[in-house]
Design a protein around this motif. Sequence first.
Motif, mmCIF file in Angstrom:
data_model
loop_
_atom_site.group_PDB
_atom_site.id
_atom_site.type_symbol
_atom_site.label_atom_id
_atom_site.label_comp_id
_atom_site.label_asym_id
_atom_site.label_seq_id
_atom_site.Cartn_x
_atom_site.Cartn_y
_atom_site.Cartn_z
ATOM 1 N N ARG A 58 17.603 -19.515 15.345
ATOM 2 C CA ARG A 58 18.775 -20.378 15.112
ATOM 3 C C ARG A 58 19.018 -21.353 16.254
ATOM 4 N N THR A 59 18.434 -21.090 17.411
ATOM 5 C CA THR A 59 18.582 -22.041 18.518
ATOM 6 C C THR A 59 17.850 -23.346 18.246
ATOM 7 N N ALA A 60 16.899 -23.308 17.282
ATOM 8 C CA ALA A 60 16.090 -24.503 17.046
ATOM 9 C C ALA A 60 16.090 -24.974 15.597
ATOM 10 N N VAL A 61 16.343 -24.063 14.633
ATOM 11 C CA VAL A 61 16.266 -24.428 13.214
ATOM 12 C C VAL A 61 17.454 -23.849 12.461
ATOM 13 N N THR A 62 17.635 -24.321 11.238
ATOM 14 C CA THR A 62 18.690 -23.811 10.366
ATOM 15 C C THR A 62 18.117 -23.027 9.189
ATOM 16 N N VAL A 63 16.821 -23.195 8.930
ATOM 17 C CA VAL A 63 16.132 -22.494 7.848
ATOM 18 C C VAL A 63 14.868 -21.864 8.414
ATOM 19 N N SER A 64 14.599 -20.607 8.020
ATOM 20 C CA SER A 64 13.377 -19.943 8.481
ATOM 21 C C SER A 64 12.734 -19.190 7.329
ATOM 22 N N LEU A 65 11.420 -19.364 7.159
ATOM 23 C CA LEU A 65 10.678 -18.644 6.138
ATOM 24 C C LEU A 65 10.176 -17.318 6.697
ATOM 25 N N SER A 66 10.100 -16.327 5.823
ATOM 26 C CA SER A 66 9.707 -14.980 6.203
ATOM 27 C C SER A 66 8.535 -14.518 5.345
ATOM 28 N N GLY A 67 7.754 -13.559 5.846
ATOM 29 C CA GLY A 67 6.624 -13.020 5.099
ATOM 30 C C GLY A 67 6.932 -11.768 4.313
ATOM 31 N N ASP A 68 8.198 -11.429 4.153
ATOM 32 C CA ASP A 68 8.560 -10.205 3.435
ATOM 33 C C ASP A 68 8.078 -10.254 1.987
ATOM 34 N N GLY A 69 7.766 -9.080 1.449
ATOM 35 C CA GLY A 69 7.367 -8.953 0.052
ATOM 36 C C GLY A 69 5.888 -8.725 -0.168
ATOM 37 N N GLY A 70 5.057 -9.071 0.799
ATOM 38 C CA GLY A 70 3.622 -8.927 0.617
ATOM 39 C C GLY A 70 3.170 -7.491 0.449
ATOM 40 N N ASP A 71 3.826 -6.566 1.141
ATOM 41 C CA ASP A 71 3.430 -5.159 1.050
ATOM 42 C C ASP A 71 3.672 -4.590 -0.336
ATOM 43 N N GLU A 72 4.795 -4.942 -0.935
ATOM 44 C CA GLU A 72 5.114 -4.425 -2.268
ATOM 45 C C GLU A 72 4.225 -5.060 -3.340
ATOM 46 N N LEU A 73 3.883 -6.333 -3.174
ATOM 47 C CA LEU A 73 3.089 -7.021 -4.192
ATOM 48 C C LEU A 73 1.606 -6.690 -4.118
ATOM 49 N N PHE A 74 1.100 -6.503 -2.902
ATOM 50 C CA PHE A 74 -0.341 -6.344 -2.733
ATOM 51 C C PHE A 74 -0.736 -4.994 -2.141
ATOM 52 N N GLY A 75 0.177 -4.027 -2.187
ATOM 53 C CA GLY A 75 -0.154 -2.665 -1.783
ATOM 54 C C GLY A 75 -0.408 -2.510 -0.307
ATOM 55 N N GLY A 76 0.474 -3.074 0.525
ATOM 56 C CA GLY A 76 0.208 -3.122 1.951
ATOM 57 C C GLY A 76 0.682 -1.954 2.778
ATOM 58 N N TYR A 77 1.556 -1.120 2.256
ATOM 59 C CA TYR A 77 2.095 -0.043 3.086
ATOM 60 C C TYR A 77 1.057 1.068 3.277
ATOM 61 N N ASN A 78 0.964 1.550 4.486
ATOM 62 C CA ASN A 78 0.029 2.641 4.787
ATOM 63 C C ASN A 78 0.328 3.884 3.954
ATOM 64 N N ARG A 79 1.592 4.058 3.576
ATOM 65 C CA ARG A 79 1.950 5.262 2.832
ATOM 66 C C ARG A 79 1.307 5.304 1.448
ATOM 67 N N TYR A 80 0.901 4.146 0.911
ATOM 68 C CA TYR A 80 0.239 4.158 -0.386
ATOM 69 C C TYR A 80 -1.102 4.896 -0.292
ATOM 70 N N LEU A 81 -1.873 4.540 0.719
ATOM 71 C CA LEU A 81 -3.164 5.202 0.913
ATOM 72 C C LEU A 81 -2.966 6.666 1.285
ATOM 73 N N LEU A 82 -2.001 6.938 2.161
ATOM 74 C CA LEU A 82 -1.724 8.316 2.571
ATOM 75 C C LEU A 82 -1.339 9.170 1.373
ATOM 76 N N ALA A 83 -0.457 8.644 0.516
ATOM 77 C CA ALA A 83 0.003 9.405 -0.644
ATOM 78 C C ALA A 83 -1.157 9.739 -1.576
ATOM 79 N N GLU A 84 -2.044 8.779 -1.790
ATOM 80 C CA GLU A 84 -3.184 9.028 -2.669
ATOM 81 C C GLU A 84 -4.097 10.102 -2.091
ATOM 82 N N ARG A 85 -4.296 10.065 -0.778
ATOM 83 C CA ARG A 85 -5.157 11.065 -0.139
ATOM 84 C C ARG A 85 -4.511 12.454 -0.174
#
Length: 655
Positions: A370-397
């Motif tokens: 906020r010291t430099a911009v008023t809008v900021s883009l974030s990378g949230d959501g990729g884990d849910e859409l593309f299976g990124g959480y480590n717990r997915y692999l752990l759960a399957e194992r």
Amino acid sequence: MCGIFGVLGSLGSADSARHLIGKMGATLTHRGPDSGGVWLDVNSGIALGHRRLAILDLSEKGAQPMVSGSGRYVLTFNGEIYNFADLRSDIEKVAPDIRWRGTSDTEILAAAIDLWGIERAISNSVGMFALAVWDRTKRELHLVRDRMGEKPIYYGWLGSTFAFASELKALRTHPAWQGRIDRSAIATYLRYGYVPTPMSIFSGIRKLKAGSILSLPASVGSGYMPDPVVYWRLSDAVEIGRAQSFSGDAHEAEDELDAILRRSIKGQMISDVPLGAFLSGGVDSSAVVALMQAQSSTPIRTFTIGFSESAYDEAGHARQVASHLGTCHEEFYVTGSNAFDVIPKLPNMYDEPFADSSQIATYLVSKLARTAVTVSLSGDGGDELFGGYNRYLLAERLRTLRRLSPPAVTHLLRLGLKGLGTRTVEPWLDRLTRLLPARLVPLLLADKLQKLATILDAGDDESIYQQLVSQWSSPNDIMIDGREWIGFHETWASAKQLTYKFREEMMYVDTLTYLCDDILVKLDRAAMAVSLESRVPLLDHRLVQFAWSLPPAIAEKGRQNKQLLRKVLDRYVPQDLIERPKMGFAVPIGSWLRGPLREWADDLLSTERLRADGYFVPSRVRERWVEHLSGRRNWQHQLWAVLMFQAWLVSGEGG
């Protein structure tokens, strides 16, 4: 990005109505520091309010609440419609004589509602939003929330008045506010670290479900609560994706994902104020920044935070990615002292108990941006859409282990893991980590081994997942008169009907629960606390549908998670800058609780205070606290959930 609020019912005089709506708006100034507006119709009993953070059309022509061109509808709107230019073109084809007052997306949305009605206008819109629409002809109030739940809206009856707002604090100003704490919400919060939709921490106050519209006629009696009408379902996106399964090969899928990401990110880069992005150096944020920079003629502003504790620090990785892409990069290193300065702000910031400890880091990176911009883009959501959480692999194992191992072996393994304390395990892990490259060392491995012991007790797929996402695995054991909400089981049942694999079931449930009620809440409140608009391009609903159209041969190709997204990122950033164990946005709460936060925590967890407050069994909480301080076990997540509730209660937000 703004704050919306309003009431429907008996308002009394115009002056009293303005006084009430003014008090509500004053609590949301952080969401809209640029200006505020009120629209009243005392005879109809409706008052709408708005706090504005000006992003598009900074002039008064974009001020709200806004009356549509026909005069029929009045809107108070929070969010952004990214395809507003396309909507304007479509409207002009049907109504070539329309006269525009300005260039705001709100005005275009109002015209779309005039032309097509609310549900069709919303369905044609691409964006994040929470809005209220008053239909002056039908004398009916409509509350609407975006598809993925990026923007919040609370509502409920306060005496004979129906009220709604972007945040709970606005509702608390109403003279009929009672604020009865829902013990079922507490028990559910202890498990997940958040209060899930449609619940709130207060009885009688709800959160509007994502992708739905709540309609309330002015003629209804107090207490009447209609069910929201769903206009978009994740289940429909999954079914459509399955029906239109992507038919190309893996390379064609990369091209398609690249194109969809470019379109989404380009649309979300439109702004009349300075814009930047959060950058952790991980796959998701790096992909967003890479595609922003690829479509920008000037260096993108990027922001990250770091920690002196090397196990949590990603600042160096983010710096390398920023250097490669040529962004204008800033970073800030967080200490325990910085965290202590933020903690007193958290109860008011979140309004409800909220126990994702990365809330601290998210606030600090938002403050930096906020010291430099008023809008900021974030990378949230990729884990849910593309299976990124480590717990997915752990759960399957774990699922495979339980199926293939004799029960006696599983039982012995579970007992052995439970007998290992953090202090016992960590010296051996320390020796191991000296022999391995840093990129192969998982974060908090000792804690994960303890989690594994609990999961081995699980009886079915739902229980395995439940234990993986739980903070307190048996919250009723520490609650006084609390019983968990059972809505989660319905969500899991719907996942079972729609998906083919255990991993997909977890991704589906995470999208509807963890993403909506934790990740997006954390981002919205932290960013809005410093008057920063946050945008999440990976949650474009068209991208969501594409992700669910990918056949397993493409979606799960390779040994790494998020393989397809990584392949797209490889086009812009060298692999060696990205490939390392997933860290998330964790903060070293465990060590801070034994250090700079110890006195604060000890006071909130004292036996006397816990007994006086009457929500938790003091002996069971104190047992975890003593074990944590000794270093024998790391109970940081469980303790943080109790501490955030206690801090919220002590702050006065719980009344």
